[in-house]
Design a protein around this motif. Structure first.
Motif, mmCIF file in Angstrom:
data_model
loop_
_atom_site.group_PDB
_atom_site.id
_atom_site.type_symbol
_atom_site.label_atom_id
_atom_site.label_comp_id
_atom_site.label_asym_id
_atom_site.label_seq_id
_atom_site.Cartn_x
_atom_site.Cartn_y
_atom_site.Cartn_z
ATOM 1 N N ASN A 154 21.280 -10.142 4.286
ATOM 2 C CA ASN A 154 20.494 -11.371 4.379
ATOM 3 C C ASN A 154 19.015 -11.136 4.153
ATOM 4 O OD1 ASN A 154 22.769 -12.836 4.969
ATOM 5 N ND2 ASN A 154 22.509 -12.666 7.174
ATOM 6 N N LEU A 155 18.606 -9.871 4.050
ATOM 7 C CA LEU A 155 17.199 -9.551 3.874
ATOM 8 C C LEU A 155 16.881 -9.359 2.404
ATOM 9 C CD1 LEU A 155 16.722 -7.010 6.762
ATOM 10 C CD2 LEU A 155 16.147 -9.421 6.742
ATOM 11 N N LYS A 156 15.657 -9.648 2.026
ATOM 12 C CA LYS A 156 15.208 -9.390 0.667
ATOM 13 C C LYS A 156 13.818 -8.787 0.719
ATOM 14 C CE LYS A 156 13.164 -13.871 -0.171
ATOM 15 N NZ LYS A 156 12.843 -14.829 -1.154
ATOM 16 N N ILE A 157 13.458 -8.127 -0.354
ATOM 17 C CA ILE A 157 12.141 -7.491 -0.411
ATOM 18 C C ILE A 157 11.205 -8.414 -1.178
ATOM 19 C CG2 ILE A 157 10.849 -5.596 -1.431
ATOM 20 C CD1 ILE A 157 13.073 -3.772 -0.716
ATOM 21 N N VAL A 158 10.052 -8.630 -0.610
ATOM 22 C CA VAL A 158 9.042 -9.466 -1.253
ATOM 23 C C VAL A 158 7.765 -8.645 -1.356
ATOM 24 C CG1 VAL A 158 7.693 -11.579 -1.073
ATOM 25 C CG2 VAL A 158 10.050 -11.551 -0.272
ATOM 26 N N HIS A 159 7.199 -8.633 -2.529
ATOM 27 C CA HIS A 159 5.970 -7.886 -2.729
ATOM 28 C C HIS A 159 4.889 -8.860 -3.182
ATOM 29 C CE1 HIS A 159 3.270 -4.695 -3.646
ATOM 30 N NE2 HIS A 159 3.186 -5.053 -4.903
ATOM 31 N N SER A 160 3.855 -9.009 -2.382
ATOM 32 C CA SER A 160 2.801 -9.956 -2.733
ATOM 33 C C SER A 160 1.428 -9.337 -2.518
ATOM 34 C CB SER A 160 2.951 -11.222 -1.891
ATOM 35 O OG SER A 160 2.899 -10.888 -0.523
ATOM 36 N N ASN A 161 1.269 -8.092 -2.911
ATOM 37 C CA ASN A 161 -0.007 -7.407 -2.740
ATOM 38 C C ASN A 161 -0.949 -7.646 -3.918
ATOM 39 O OD1 ASN A 161 0.936 -6.394 -0.397
ATOM 40 N ND2 ASN A 161 1.302 -4.328 -1.141
ATOM 41 N N TYR A 162 -0.513 -8.388 -4.922
ATOM 42 C CA TYR A 162 -1.333 -8.577 -6.106
ATOM 43 C C TYR A 162 -2.256 -9.779 -5.920
ATOM 44 C CZ TYR A 162 -2.804 -9.353 -10.850
ATOM 45 O OH TYR A 162 -3.565 -9.523 -11.958
ATOM 46 N N GLU A 163 -3.538 -9.569 -6.193
ATOM 47 C CA GLU A 163 -4.498 -10.655 -6.105
ATOM 48 C C GLU A 163 -5.602 -10.423 -7.120
ATOM 49 O OE1 GLU A 163 -7.081 -12.399 -2.595
ATOM 50 O OE2 GLU A 163 -5.089 -11.773 -1.917
ATOM 51 N N SER A 196 10.673 -8.368 -7.341
ATOM 52 C CA SER A 196 11.183 -8.360 -5.961
ATOM 53 C C SER A 196 12.685 -8.576 -5.931
ATOM 54 C CB SER A 196 10.488 -9.441 -5.135
ATOM 55 O OG SER A 196 9.132 -9.150 -5.002
ATOM 56 N N LYS A 197 13.157 -9.523 -6.730
ATOM 57 C CA LYS A 197 14.600 -9.791 -6.784
ATOM 58 C C LYS A 197 15.358 -8.582 -7.334
ATOM 59 C CE LYS A 197 14.148 -14.774 -7.381
ATOM 60 N NZ LYS A 197 14.272 -15.904 -8.314
ATOM 61 N N ILE A 198 14.795 -7.981 -8.373
ATOM 62 C CA ILE A 198 15.437 -6.805 -8.971
ATOM 63 C C ILE A 198 15.452 -5.653 -7.970
ATOM 64 C CG2 ILE A 198 15.208 -5.045 -10.772
ATOM 65 C CD1 ILE A 198 13.974 -7.362 -12.544
ATOM 66 N N MET A 199 14.323 -5.439 -7.274
ATOM 67 C CA MET A 199 14.256 -4.354 -6.291
ATOM 68 C C MET A 199 15.230 -4.573 -5.140
ATOM 69 S SD MET A 199 10.310 -3.127 -6.073
ATOM 70 C CE MET A 199 10.700 -1.961 -4.774
ATOM 71 N N ALA A 200 15.489 -5.827 -4.810
ATOM 72 C CA ALA A 200 16.419 -6.121 -3.725
ATOM 73 C C ALA A 200 17.820 -5.607 -4.048
ATOM 74 C CB ALA A 200 16.463 -7.621 -3.450
ATOM 75 N N ASP A 201 18.134 -5.516 -5.347
ATOM 76 C CA ASP A 201 19.450 -5.047 -5.764
ATOM 77 C C ASP A 201 19.527 -3.534 -5.945
ATOM 78 O OD1 ASP A 201 20.358 -7.664 -5.774
ATOM 79 O OD2 ASP A 201 19.935 -7.962 -7.914
ATOM 80 N N LEU A 202 18.382 -2.854 -5.859
ATOM 81 C CA LEU A 202 18.382 -1.395 -6.007
ATOM 82 C C LEU A 202 19.012 -0.726 -4.786
ATOM 83 C CD1 LEU A 202 14.760 -0.659 -7.330
ATOM 84 C CD2 LEU A 202 16.880 -0.579 -8.644
ATOM 85 N N PRO A 203 19.580 0.457 -4.966
ATOM 86 C CA PRO A 203 20.051 1.221 -3.810
ATOM 87 C C PRO A 203 18.878 1.525 -2.868
ATOM 88 C CG PRO A 203 20.889 2.172 -5.853
ATOM 89 C CD PRO A 203 19.886 1.107 -6.235
#
Length: 169
Positions: free
Chosen positions: A78-87, A107-114
């Motif tokens: 149920n968890l996903k990775i979100v990356h929002s450090n870009y500004e 982020s979506k692609i990374m969520a599927d990585l091992p």
């Protein structure tokens, strides 16, 4: 060790501990809790940690293990990775939308990585650790770290290219 000495040692890398926890757990609140827990554990065991050559690497390993234990105790799917450090404030609205869209896809692609590949990408590309430091933290050899990073980057690149070129996942 005095409190000031302890803080001088720990405070420079507490943000890295937080970012790794947030990368693994997603929730800002949980990452803050983990960061606080790691610093508290370091404080309680300060006599033991003074024996370590690299307290930062030790802390990152503690963070990784603590987060993985938390994930095992939850519904990890149920968890996903979100990356929002870009500004960047000097870009056009269209460019900003494109960048945000790309970050969402990454982020979506990374969520599927091992899990191991996620951690290697986080530690190398986000936190800027050296290969030997990552190898120690993850209990891997340097070659395995390089292979995992290469495979993760290749997967991200291929899926992102497919998404941009064909609009497919």
């Amino acid at each position: 060790m005095t409190q000031t000495e302890f803080l001088n040692i720990v405070m420079p890398f507490k943000d890295k501990v937080f970012r790794l926890a947030k990368r693994l757990l997603v929730s800002r609140e949980e990452a803050e809790d983990v960061t606080q827990e790691i610093i508290l554990k370091l404080w309680k065991n300060q006599e033991k940690i003074s024996d370590y050559k690299n307290i930062e690497a030790f802390s990152m390993t503690m963070t990784k293990n603590f987060c993985l234990d938390k994930l095992k105790s939850k519904q990890a799917q149920n968890l996903k990775i979100v990356h929002s450090n870009y500004e960047d404030h000097n870009v056009s609205l269209q460019k900003e939308v494109e960048v945000n869209d790309s970050l969402e896809w990454v982020s979506k692609i990374m969520a599927d990585l091992p899990e191991q590949q996620k951690m290697v990408v986080q530690l190398r590309d986000i936190e800027q650790y050296d290969y030997d430091e990552i190898a120690k933290m993850l209990d891997m050899n340097q070659t395995a770290v390089r292979v995992a990073l290469s495979r993760a980057r290749k997967t991200i690149r291929e899926k992102l290219t497919n998404t941009h070129n064909y609009g497919i996942k």
